[in-house]
Design a protein around this motif. Structure first.
Motif, PDB file in Angstrom:
ATOM      1  N   HIS A  75      -1.751  37.004  70.581  1.00 15.49           N
ATOM      2  CA  HIS A  75      -0.832  37.641  69.636  1.00 15.49           C
ATOM      3  C   HIS A  75      -1.484  38.805  68.891  1.00 15.49           C
ATOM      4  O   HIS A  75      -0.923  39.900  68.823  1.00 15.49           O
ATOM      5  CB  HIS A  75      -0.339  36.598  68.635  1.00 15.49           C
ATOM      6  CG  HIS A  75       0.691  37.110  67.674  1.00 15.49           C
ATOM      7  ND1 HIS A  75       2.032  36.930  67.882  1.00 15.49           N
ATOM      8  CD2 HIS A  75       0.584  37.816  66.527  1.00 15.49           C
ATOM      9  CE1 HIS A  75       2.708  37.491  66.892  1.00 15.49           C
ATOM     10  NE2 HIS A  75       1.847  38.038  66.047  1.00 15.49           N
ATOM     11  N   VAL A  76      -2.667  38.580  68.350  1.00 17.03           N
ATOM     12  CA  VAL A  76      -3.294  39.592  67.499  1.00 17.03           C
ATOM     13  C   VAL A  76      -3.681  40.829  68.301  1.00 17.03           C
ATOM     14  O   VAL A  76      -3.416  41.960  67.889  1.00 17.03           O
ATOM     15  CB  VAL A  76      -4.511  39.007  66.770  1.00 17.03           C
ATOM     16  CG1 VAL A  76      -5.236  40.087  65.976  1.00 17.03           C
ATOM     17  CG2 VAL A  76      -4.071  37.877  65.836  1.00 17.03           C
ATOM     18  N   SER A  77      -4.307  40.628  69.463  1.00 12.55           N
ATOM     19  CA  SER A  77      -4.710  41.781  70.272  1.00 12.55           C
ATOM     20  C   SER A  77      -3.488  42.536  70.777  1.00 12.55           C
ATOM     21  O   SER A  77      -3.449  43.775  70.746  1.00 12.55           O
ATOM     22  CB  SER A  77      -5.586  41.329  71.447  1.00 12.55           C
ATOM     23  OG  SER A  77      -4.899  40.399  72.273  1.00 12.55           O
ATOM     24  N   SER A  78      -2.458  41.808  71.222  1.00 11.18           N
ATOM     25  CA  SER A  78      -1.241  42.455  71.709  1.00 11.18           C
ATOM     26  C   SER A  78      -0.537  43.207  70.586  1.00 11.18           C
ATOM     27  O   SER A  78      -0.123  44.363  70.745  1.00 11.18           O
ATOM     28  CB  SER A  78      -0.281  41.426  72.313  1.00 11.18           C
ATOM     29  OG  SER A  78      -0.859  40.787  73.428  1.00 11.18           O
ATOM     30  N   ALA A  79      -0.424  42.549  69.423  1.00 13.42           N
ATOM     31  CA  ALA A  79       0.247  43.179  68.295  1.00 13.42           C
ATOM     32  C   ALA A  79      -0.512  44.417  67.840  1.00 13.42           C
ATOM     33  O   ALA A  79       0.095  45.454  67.541  1.00 13.42           O
ATOM     34  CB  ALA A  79       0.375  42.185  67.140  1.00 13.42           C
ATOM     35  N   GLY A  80      -1.851  44.329  67.802  1.00 12.46           N
ATOM     36  CA  GLY A  80      -2.652  45.475  67.386  1.00 12.46           C
ATOM     37  C   GLY A  80      -2.462  46.669  68.294  1.00 12.46           C
ATOM     38  O   GLY A  80      -2.276  47.806  67.825  1.00 12.46           O
ATOM     39  N   GLU A  81      -2.484  46.428  69.600  1.00  3.53           N
ATOM     40  CA  GLU A  81      -2.312  47.520  70.566  1.00  3.53           C
ATOM     41  C   GLU A  81      -0.910  48.117  70.468  1.00  3.53           C
ATOM     42  O   GLU A  81      -0.737  49.348  70.515  1.00  3.53           O
ATOM     43  CB  GLU A  81      -2.559  46.997  71.979  1.00  3.53           C
ATOM     44  CG  GLU A  81      -4.020  46.611  72.240  1.00  3.53           C
ATOM     45  CD  GLU A  81      -4.195  45.916  73.575  1.00  3.53           C
ATOM     46  OE1 GLU A  81      -3.198  45.799  74.319  1.00  3.53           O
ATOM     47  OE2 GLU A  81      -5.331  45.487  73.870  1.00  3.53           O
ATOM     48  N   MET A  82       0.106  47.256  70.321  1.00  2.00           N
ATOM     49  CA  MET A  82       1.480  47.746  70.282  1.00  2.00           C
ATOM     50  C   MET A  82       1.811  48.431  68.959  1.00  2.00           C
ATOM     51  O   MET A  82       2.614  49.363  68.921  1.00  2.00           O
ATOM     52  CB  MET A  82       2.443  46.588  70.554  1.00  2.00           C
ATOM     53  CG  MET A  82       2.288  45.998  71.949  1.00  2.00           C
ATOM     54  SD  MET A  82       3.365  44.569  72.267  1.00  2.00           S
ATOM     55  CE  MET A  82       4.952  45.394  72.495  1.00  2.00           C
ATOM     56  N   LEU A  83       1.186  48.000  67.869  1.00  5.56           N
ATOM     57  CA  LEU A  83       1.369  48.693  66.599  1.00  5.56           C
ATOM     58  C   LEU A  83       0.755  50.087  66.647  1.00  5.56           C
ATOM     59  O   LEU A  83       1.365  51.073  66.235  1.00  5.56           O
ATOM     60  CB  LEU A  83       0.733  47.893  65.458  1.00  5.56           C
ATOM     61  CG  LEU A  83       1.474  46.641  64.979  1.00  5.56           C
ATOM     62  CD1 LEU A  83       0.579  45.817  64.055  1.00  5.56           C
ATOM     63  CD2 LEU A  83       2.767  47.003  64.255  1.00  5.56           C
ATOM     64  N   SER A  84      -0.470  50.164  67.180  1.00  5.40           N
ATOM     65  CA  SER A  84      -1.172  51.453  67.216  1.00  5.40           C
ATOM     66  C   SER A  84      -0.495  52.446  68.147  1.00  5.40           C
ATOM     67  O   SER A  84      -0.557  53.656  67.928  1.00  5.40           O
ATOM     68  CB  SER A  84      -2.633  51.245  67.627  1.00  5.40           C
ATOM     69  OG  SER A  84      -2.710  50.675  68.920  1.00  5.40           O
ATOM     70  N   SER A  85       0.168  51.942  69.186  1.00  2.46           N
ATOM     71  CA  SER A  85       0.841  52.831  70.133  1.00  2.46           C
ATOM     72  C   SER A  85       2.292  53.119  69.739  1.00  2.46           C
ATOM     73  O   SER A  85       2.999  53.834  70.448  1.00  2.46           O
ATOM     74  CB  SER A  85       0.804  52.221  71.535  1.00  2.46           C
ATOM     75  OG  SER A  85       1.496  50.990  71.575  1.00  2.46           O
ATOM     76  N   GLY A  86       2.736  52.523  68.627  1.00  3.67           N
ATOM     77  CA  GLY A  86       4.100  52.764  68.155  1.00  3.67           C
ATOM     78  C   GLY A  86       5.158  51.938  68.859  1.00  3.67           C
ATOM     79  O   GLY A  86       6.353  52.199  68.690  1.00  3.67           O
ATOM     80  N   LEU A  87       4.742  50.937  69.623  1.00  5.77           N
ATOM     81  CA  LEU A  87       5.709  50.115  70.361  1.00  5.77           C
ATOM     82  C   LEU A  87       6.317  49.012  69.499  1.00  5.77           C
ATOM     83  O   LEU A  87       7.313  48.403  69.884  1.00  5.77           O
ATOM     84  CB  LEU A  87       5.041  49.496  71.593  1.00  5.77           C
ATOM     85  CG  LEU A  87       4.562  50.494  72.659  1.00  5.77           C
ATOM     86  CD1 LEU A  87       3.848  49.763  73.797  1.00  5.77           C
ATOM     87  CD2 LEU A  87       5.739  51.295  73.205  1.00  5.77           C
ATOM     88  N   LEU A  88       5.704  48.723  68.356  1.00  5.50           N
ATOM     89  CA  LEU A  88       6.241  47.735  67.431  1.00  5.50           C
ATOM     90  C   LEU A  88       6.425  48.372  66.055  1.00  5.50           C
ATOM     91  O   LEU A  88       5.569  49.130  65.594  1.00  5.50           O
ATOM     92  CB  LEU A  88       5.308  46.521  67.296  1.00  5.50           C
ATOM     93  CG  LEU A  88       5.177  45.578  68.488  1.00  5.50           C
ATOM     94  CD1 LEU A  88       4.242  44.423  68.135  1.00  5.50           C
ATOM     95  CD2 LEU A  88       6.526  45.048  68.933  1.00  5.50           C
TER      96      LEU A  88
END
Length: 464
Positions: free
Chosen positions: A125-138
């Motif tokens: 969850h944390v790694s996925s959320a971090g990547e998607m937040l930084s890329s603007g996907l979340l």
């Protein structure tokens, strides 16, 4: 719908029609400028009267989703501006807080905002959320308290979240999980302590008194042995390697350490006792099933539902599995480490944070605030056994028929005992490492001394 219509009330049929049409408009299935089916066709499809159809369509007009054109029909609004908010969440929120119903309620209130729920893998969850937040996907993301702690341990990822204004109506302890350096980074939505859940019928049949706040782990073991002798079943279970279960024993020990003559950190007697008591329970296969299936906490819930065990360590979130069952159960505080000892239990909290760089930040903040609003919190209170984070909502009575524990409001007396994983002073990776060492210890690959040495190493690392 056709298979359910006979069992639905008039109001439920009407709400179903409105919800279906609203969802189809918001998700783009029905395009702007196109027409809905005729009122008579909708009446036949949803098995309600033409008058009811008109009432439902009036709701959609009020929400700005459709426009009624005389002698022509109902057209999906052309000039409707809809923004999309991507919400990364744990799949368990569907049961924990009735997320599907909350999304429907939000869309009714804010038809110009569409929330797209994106399930995230719990363990990544944390790694996925971090990547998607930084890329603007979340734009918005949910966190448990341990997931948020892991995010905090990576300073770069914490900077991805928008600081939020405090909400005085939320239980302070629930919000505390999502604070860092005096700033709030997620809106608390629900929380739960770890509690002892027990089958009342099993206790009654065995002629045994039910658990209370004076119980120690020794009392639990003694009672478990009597339950097993009477019922011929295992009597207690929890997933031992789970971060949300074994950490409880570390908390109860106070993470006590000492130093030897050479100044080296050593496991203190209280911590050693707590680890030994924990392992003694797990390894007593007369009372404790030999189910080392990983960290899936659903295992204990499933065994309890089947009445194959009499007691489990669980949370208010997991009690949702029993809310529609004719299961006679209740809850009590987790046992004390020793008689007269301090009551301590692990607290779990669910919150939602907003991407600081979200393109539709206002819409994202609106959704996060909605989940903590009285309207949304009432859904959680009335439709689940979970504890709403909003105090006035959580403590009000309900008139529903859910199978709640009689001691549901017990948590209000336990606030002084609540502690988070972060109170252990160990990082989440360190706690996961301990979990692996415990499994090695139980399987005979390592001994108690190896377990203590690894824990000592981690404590030294955390203090360096």
């Amino acid at each position: 719908m056709s298979g359910q219509s006979g069992r639905l009330s008039f109001q439920e049929k009407l709400e179903y029609m409105v919800s279906t049409l609203r969802s189809e408009i918001i998700n783009g299935t029905r395009k702007p400028g196109t027409y809905l089916p005729a009122e008579s066709a909708l009446a036949k499809q949803f098995r309600i009267s033409n008058k009811s159809v008109r009432k439902g369509l009036d709701e959609l007009v009020a929400e700005g989703l459709i426009v009624k054109i005389d002698r022509v029909g109902s057209m999906v609004s052309k000039d409707r501006q809809v923004v999309t908010v991507n919400f990364g969440c744990n799949p368990s929120l569907t049961d924990d807080i009735q997320m599907t119903e909350l999304l429907e309620a939000f869309h009714r209130k804010h038809p110009g905002i569409r929330v797209r729920a994106i399930p995230l893998d719990f363990f990544e969850h944390v790694s996925s959320a971090g990547e998607m937040l930084s890329s603007g996907l979340l734009d918005v993301v949910s966190f448990s308290n341990s997931q948020f702690q892991e995010l905090v341990e990576n300073d770069e990822r914490l900077s991805l979240l928008e600081p939020l204004e405090p909400d005085e109506g939320i239980y302070p302890i629930a919000s505390e999980a999502f604070r860092c350096d005096g700033r709030l980074y997620a809106r608390a939505v629900s929380f739960s302590p770890v509690v002892l859940c027990y089958n009342k019928a099993h206790f009654r049949e065995a002629g045994l008194p039910e658990p209370d706040s004076y119980w120690t782990w020794d009392d639990l073991v003694e009672t478990a042995q009597k339950l097993t002798a009477h019922g011929g079943r295992h009597s207690v279970y929890f997933v031992p390697a789970s971060l949300n279960r074994y950490s409880l024993f570390l908390l109860q020990s106070g993470m006590e350490t000492s130093r030897d003559a050479e100044g080296r950190v050593r496991i203190g007697p209280k911590l050693a006792y707590s680890l030994r008591k924990f392992s003694d329970i797990v390894n007593d296969h007369d009372i404790f099933p030999k189910y080392f299936s990983g960290t899936n906490e659903d295992d204990s819930v499933s065994l309890f539902m089947q009445e194959k065990v009499s007691m489990i360590l669980t949370t208010y979130f997991s009690l949702n599995a029993f809310k529609s069952l004719p299961l006679e159960y209740d809850i009590s505080p987790v046992p004390l480490l020793r008689r007269g000892g301090e009551q301590k239990t692990l607290l779990l909290s669910i919150g939602v944070g907003v991407n600081r760089l979200a393109k539709e930040k206002e819409a994202a903040l609106t959704f996060a605030d909605f989940l903590a609003s009285q309207e949304a919190q009432l859904v959680i209170r009335e439709k689940t056994t979970s504890i709403p984070a909003r105090k006035l909502v959580a403590e009000q009575g309900t008139t529903d028929a859910l199978n709640r524990p009689a001691r549901y409001l017990m948590y209000r007396e336990l606030f002084p005992s609540f502690m988070y994983h972060k109170d252990l002073g160990l990082s989440i990776p360190s706690l996961k490492s301990i979990s692996n060492r415990l499994k090695e210890y139980w399987s005979g690959i390592s001994d108690e001394r190896d377990l203590h040495m690894r824990l000592e190493e981690l404590i030294i690392e955390s203090n360096s």
